[in-house]
Design a protein around this motif. Structure first.
Motif, PDB file in Angstrom:
ATOM      1  N   THR A 193       0.849  -1.187   0.000  1.00  0.00           N
ATOM      2  CA  THR A 193       0.000   0.000   0.000  1.00  0.00           C
ATOM      3  C   THR A 193       0.879   1.229   0.000  1.00  0.00           C
ATOM      4  O   THR A 193       1.759   1.365   0.834  1.00  0.00           O
ATOM      5  CB  THR A 193      -0.910   0.009   1.246  1.00  0.00           C
ATOM      6  N   SER A 245       3.859  -1.238  10.099  1.00  0.00           N
ATOM      7  CA  SER A 245       2.630  -1.928   9.725  1.00  0.00           C
ATOM      8  C   SER A 245       2.544  -3.254  10.467  1.00  0.00           C
ATOM      9  O   SER A 245       3.514  -4.006  10.507  1.00  0.00           O
ATOM     10  CB  SER A 245       2.611  -2.182   8.215  1.00  0.00           C
ATOM     11  N   ASP A 288     -10.925  10.657   9.568  1.00  0.00           N
ATOM     12  CA  ASP A 288     -10.781   9.907   8.323  1.00  0.00           C
ATOM     13  C   ASP A 288      -9.537  10.396   7.581  1.00  0.00           C
ATOM     14  O   ASP A 288      -9.276  11.605   7.540  1.00  0.00           O
ATOM     15  CB  ASP A 288     -12.032  10.125   7.466  1.00  0.00           C
ATOM     16  N   GLY A 291     -10.140   7.972   3.204  1.00  0.00           N
ATOM     17  CA  GLY A 291     -11.195   6.971   3.207  1.00  0.00           C
ATOM     18  C   GLY A 291     -11.003   5.863   4.225  1.00  0.00           C
ATOM     19  O   GLY A 291     -11.738   4.880   4.220  1.00  0.00           O
ATOM     20  N   HIS A 292     -10.031   6.002   5.123  1.00  0.00           N
ATOM     21  CA  HIS A 292      -9.757   4.985   6.140  1.00  0.00           C
ATOM     22  C   HIS A 292      -9.852   5.596   7.532  1.00  0.00           C
ATOM     23  O   HIS A 292      -9.425   6.732   7.754  1.00  0.00           O
ATOM     24  CB  HIS A 292      -8.378   4.364   5.924  1.00  0.00           C
ATOM     25  N   GLY A 293     -10.378   4.818   8.461  1.00  0.00           N
ATOM     26  CA  GLY A 293     -10.528   5.292   9.828  1.00  0.00           C
ATOM     27  C   GLY A 293      -9.197   5.428  10.537  1.00  0.00           C
ATOM     28  O   GLY A 293      -8.309   4.578  10.396  1.00  0.00           O
ATOM     29  N   ILE A 332      -4.111   3.517  11.766  1.00  0.00           N
ATOM     30  CA  ILE A 332      -4.958   3.612  10.574  1.00  0.00           C
ATOM     31  C   ILE A 332      -5.406   2.209  10.192  1.00  0.00           C
ATOM     32  O   ILE A 332      -4.596   1.305  10.007  1.00  0.00           O
ATOM     33  CB  ILE A 332      -4.211   4.290   9.415  1.00  0.00           C
ATOM     34  N   ASP A 333      -6.705   2.055  10.077  1.00  0.00           N
ATOM     35  CA  ASP A 333      -7.309   0.748   9.788  1.00  0.00           C
ATOM     36  C   ASP A 333      -7.240   0.456   8.293  1.00  0.00           C
ATOM     37  O   ASP A 333      -7.986   1.023   7.498  1.00  0.00           O
ATOM     38  CB  ASP A 333      -8.759   0.746  10.274  1.00  0.00           C
ATOM     39  N   LEU A 334      -6.310  -0.418   7.915  1.00  0.00           N
ATOM     40  CA  LEU A 334      -6.186  -0.908   6.548  1.00  0.00           C
ATOM     41  C   LEU A 334      -6.363  -2.422   6.549  1.00  0.00           C
ATOM     42  O   LEU A 334      -5.643  -3.147   5.871  1.00  0.00           O
ATOM     43  CB  LEU A 334      -4.816  -0.543   5.963  1.00  0.00           C
ATOM     44  N   PHE A 379      -2.733  -2.881   9.757  1.00  0.00           N
ATOM     45  CA  PHE A 379      -2.951  -1.601  10.425  1.00  0.00           C
ATOM     46  C   PHE A 379      -1.639  -0.839  10.396  1.00  0.00           C
ATOM     47  O   PHE A 379      -0.582  -1.415  10.637  1.00  0.00           O
ATOM     48  CB  PHE A 379      -3.417  -1.815  11.874  1.00  0.00           C
ATOM     49  N   ILE A 435      -4.440   7.357   0.469  1.00  0.00           N
ATOM     50  CA  ILE A 435      -3.926   5.987   0.466  1.00  0.00           C
ATOM     51  C   ILE A 435      -4.396   5.271  -0.799  1.00  0.00           C
ATOM     52  O   ILE A 435      -5.576   5.265  -1.109  1.00  0.00           O
ATOM     53  CB  ILE A 435      -4.399   5.258   1.739  1.00  0.00           C
TER      54      ILE A 435
END
Length: 195
Positions: A64, A100, A135, A138-140, A160-162, A166, A194
């Motif tokens: 990512t 990560s 946000d 587009g990610h929390g 960051i929630d991916l 994470f 992202i």
């Protein structure tokens, strides 16, 4: 015939015993083991252990990439070890970096960070009240600023929630420097796009 077969190896061994010169052998070199990244001390070592435990999942996670607006005086430097990226902030000793992991538990991470700056664990309710959500691309994002006013050290962190991965952005330094740059750190995180 069978007696002769057994006597030949014994004779060879006995004849070798009288030699005074050592014999040398060439053995093919084994590939050098890949050194694991140096593990930081304390609870950072825990993070390295978690990373190892989730290595299989991380290996299959899609790469990512992201872009973000660097505040004035910031420089991105290549990551190393667990760090995907690191940033220097001119005129400070703030250590700001991205790692990560395949887990994103907020309470245990917040209490781990609190321990790093010499604070006792907080209750889930206290953590929930201290963590801010916003946000990014587009990610929390779960964002927190932790300061030990007596010890003078602090941490600003974001998860960051991916999922299934994470991202952890962590800035460590003195309270004075962190508070002076907290707005820039937050703006950097909010500007992320992202891919």
């Amino acid at each position: 015939m069978h007696k002769m077969f057994y006597l030949l190896p014994a004779a060879c061994l006995l004849s070798a015993c009288g030699r005074n010169e050592p014999e040398t052998y060439e053995v093919p070199k084994q590939p050098a083991p890949v050194a694991a990244p140096a593990q930081p001390m304390g609870s950072e070592a825990d993070m390295a252990a978690i990373q190892s435990a989730h290595a299989a999942m991380a290996a299959h996670a899609p790469a990512t990439a992201f872009t973000a607006t660097l505040p004035e005086g910031w420089t991105e430097v290549p990551g190393s070890g667990m760090r995907k990226a690191s940033y220097t902030i001119a005129g400070t000793a703030i250590d700001f970096y991205l790692i990560s992991l395949a887990m994103g538990d907020v309470p245990s991470n917040v209490n781990r960070w609190r321990g790093q700056v010499g604070l006792p664990p907080a209750s889930p309710e206290e953590i929930d009240a201290a963590v801010q959500s916003f946000d990014a691309g587009g990610h929390g994002v779960k964002y927190i600023e932790i300061y030990n006013e007596e010890g003078g050290k602090g941490i600003i962190a974001a998860i960051i929630d991916l999922a299934p991965q994470f991202w952890y952005f962590t800035a460590k330094g003195t309270n004075e420097e962190l508070k002076a740059h907290a707005a820039d750190i937050r703006a950097f995180l909010e500007s992320m796009k992202i891919n």
